[in-house]
Design an enzyme around this catalytic site. Structure first.
Site, PDB file in Angstrom:
ATOM      1  N   LYS A 144     -15.073   5.915 -14.211  1.00 57.93           N
ATOM      2  CA  LYS A 144     -14.379   7.115 -14.653  1.00 57.93           C
ATOM      3  C   LYS A 144     -15.033   8.350 -14.058  1.00 57.93           C
ATOM      4  CE  LYS A 144     -14.697  10.173 -17.917  1.00 57.93           C
ATOM      5  NZ  LYS A 144     -14.076  11.282 -17.152  1.00 57.93           N
ATOM      6  N   GLU A 147     -28.802   9.150 -15.806  1.00 53.68           N
ATOM      7  CA  GLU A 147     -29.307  10.221 -14.925  1.00 53.68           C
ATOM      8  C   GLU A 147     -28.804  11.525 -15.523  1.00 53.68           C
ATOM      9  OE1 GLU A 147     -30.771   7.385 -12.050  1.00 53.68           O
ATOM     10  OE2 GLU A 147     -31.134   9.494 -12.430  1.00 53.68           O
ATOM     11  N   CYS A 196     -28.486  18.658 -10.403  1.00 53.43           N
ATOM     12  CA  CYS A 196     -29.522  18.430 -11.424  1.00 53.43           C
ATOM     13  C   CYS A 196     -30.918  18.519 -10.806  1.00 53.43           C
ATOM     14  CB  CYS A 196     -29.347  17.050 -12.013  1.00 53.43           C
ATOM     15  SG  CYS A 196     -29.281  15.861 -10.704  1.00 53.43           S
ATOM     16  N   GLU A 213     -31.367  23.997 -19.485  1.00 54.80           N
ATOM     17  CA  GLU A 213     -30.625  23.815 -18.234  1.00 54.80           C
ATOM     18  C   GLU A 213     -29.417  24.755 -18.199  1.00 54.80           C
ATOM     19  OE1 GLU A 213     -28.205  20.253 -17.577  1.00 54.80           O
ATOM     20  OE2 GLU A 213     -29.192  20.132 -15.635  1.00 54.80           O
TER      21      GLU A 213
END
Ligand code: TXE
Length: 481
Positions: A171, A246, A280, A384
């Protein structure tokens, strides 16, 4: 450009024909629709995977490596179209999509094909017995991927998963479905057996959740945000599914007092602002030794202020659009937070385009932004942001730099800039993270382990780590006569 699901080798709509709109970040215009898949669509995909599973597993490793090479060749022949679609879907500069996304998507398939041919059987001899370790397929695996590097990250999982004999229900992000669709087109063209690769599109909490919950899917490889990763683990772990997560990052770019100035400035810009900081691995915090901080910051501000932000299709554009307006507003909320926390905006923080005019002003454009004057313990410096926002902090010793680099909940990557690589290597080993680059960034040997610690995830992918994750070892111990 309407996208469909790819199930059992066919392009199909969602069972209930529901759809979602896919908008172009650079213009806000409609690209097309995608299926808003739900549980029936995942059940169809798993059923198709089940039909394909045993024949695919019975192929030899070499046969499956040949299929990966065929996918790589077919993707490569459409790499311009791949880059065009990726740029349209994400808003990133076309030049970046060509240089990074398209190139690495092909390379991921080619690398794992080549890497598999070097693999030896794992044999452990005893005096009176021989142990042979067989790496067997897991079966049906679920792959869930984010919007920032769509096919780059999907192919990173599809290649080793197929190589090790698994069949797939994947997906992509609902924000960037186009290149997963291209992969499906390519697989159909080369005649990949029906049901080996199945792609379902839609919202995470709807169709993604169904992948997490389906008993027939025995492993999940997830790349995305930490919050979602926590949810993935909470759903899949009690079902004893293999998990590879991850997740997010808040990586430090550490500039030591002996760094070569221009190399460090260029490195910090590339690490902090590539893909508008939507990677990231980006170096979203710069830690610079106080003795060179003024000079370094002056050069950095001058170069970042001059970056061309605008139409992703223009060759001079260095900063394209963010993924959508909602994300622009999220990033702007952090710029406002930075000001509340006492930060100074040295450049950027506004929406105007300064490069070639974008197709329309409705684009999700935000200028690259540098912020100084914040504690490394401020929320802005610890959370983040995942946008073109970099904070700059000063340190006075290697020990302080290490302490600052480790002062976040994340631990994914980082870089150190110094003329003394021994000193850099010593510092690197004291940073709680997954990857440290010294005098470079995003320089990747695909044989190495990729992944992070703390809130950046669980597990590693890359080289033999991928082969290990996407297989189940069986040890057969044979007693000698
Ligand atoms: O993530 P989300 P995004 C991280 C990056 C950033 C985030 C951006 O740090 O935080 O990813 O990507 C699906 N059940 N990384 O916003 O929202 C969702 O539909 C099942 C780290 O896309 O987590 C999408 O397909 N699935 C990475 C995928 O999860 C669900 C590199 C990711 O979505 C779901 C790149 C649910 N309940 C980005 N909710 C690294 N470490 O390599 C959402 N999804």
């Amino acid at each position: 450009m309407n996208v469909q699901n790819f199930i059992g080798g066919e392009f199909v709509d969602a069972v209930d024909h529901a759809t979602l709109e896919n908008l172009a970040p650079a213009t806000g215009q409609l690209i097309g629709t995608i299926p808003r898949s739900k549980q029936p669509d995942v059940y169809r995909a798993v059923a198709a995977a089940r039909v394909a599973q045993h024949e695919w597993a019975d192929l030899t490793l070499d046969d499956r490596a040949d299929w990966l090479e065929a996918i790589a060749d077919a993707l490569e022949s459409r790499s311009e179209e791949l880059a065009r679609r990726e740029s349209l879907d994400t808003g990133k500069p076309f030049s970046l999509a060509q240089r990074v996304d398209a190139k690495r998507s092909v390379e991921n398939f080619r690398f794992f094909a080549d890497f598999s041919r070097e693999q030896e059987d794992l044999v452990f001899e005893m005096e009176d017995a021989t142990n042979i370790v067989h790496r067997r397929p897991i079966g049906i695996v679920g792959l869930i991927t984010p919007w920032n590097l769509p096919l780059y990250l999907l192919s990173w999982k599809v290649a080793p998963a197929l190589l090790m004999g698994n069949v797939i229900v994947a997906k992509p992000s609902e924000l960037t479905p186009l290149t997963a669709h291209l992969l499906a087109e390519v697989c159909q063209e080369i005649g990949l057996p029906d049901g080996v690769l199945n792609i379902v599109n839609g919202y995470g909490p709807e169709v993604g959740q169904q992948i997490l919950e389906h008993e027939g899917i025995k492993a999940i490889s997830f790349t995305g945000g930490t919050a979602t990763g926590r949810h993935v683990a909470a759903t899949a772990a009690p079902m004893f599914k293999k998990l590879s997560l991850e997740l997010g990052g808040k990586n430090a770019t550490i500039i030591l007092d002996d760094a070569e100035m221009n190399q460090a400035v260029q490195g910090a810009i590339r690490a902090g602002l590539t893909n508008s900081g939507q990677v990231c691995l980006c170096g979203s915090r710069i830690l610079v030794h106080e003795s060179i901080a003024d000079e370094f910051t002056q050069h950095l501000v001058a170069q970042v202020s001059a970056m061309k932000c605008g139409d992703p299709n223009h060759p001079e554009t260095q900063v394209g659009a963010l993924i959508n307006m909602a994300h622009v507003e999220k990033v702007e909320s952090y710029i406002n937070l930075a000001i509340q926390e006492g930060g100074t905006i040295l450049t950027g923080g506004t929406r105007e385009m300064t490069g070639p005019p974008g197709p329309t002003p409705e684009g999700a454009f935000l200028r690259p932004t540098l912020i100084s004057g914040l504690s490394h313990l401020s929320r802005t410096a610890r959370e983040e942001i995942f946008g073109p926002v970099v904070t700059i902090h000063r340190f006075s010793s290697d020990e302080e730099a290490i302490e600052m680099a480790n002062a976040t909940d994340y631990g994914l990557a980082g870089s150190i800039w110094t003329r003394d690589t021994e000193r850099g290597h010593s510092i690197a080993q004291k940073i709680d993270t997954g990857i440290i680059w010294i005098n470079t960034w995003l320089h990747r040997d695909l044989r190495t382990p990729f992944g992070g610690v703390k809130h950046s995830g669980v597990g590693r992918e890359g080289g033999s780590w991928s082969l290990g994750f996407f297989s189940e070892p069986l040890n057969v111990c044979i007693k000698h006569d």
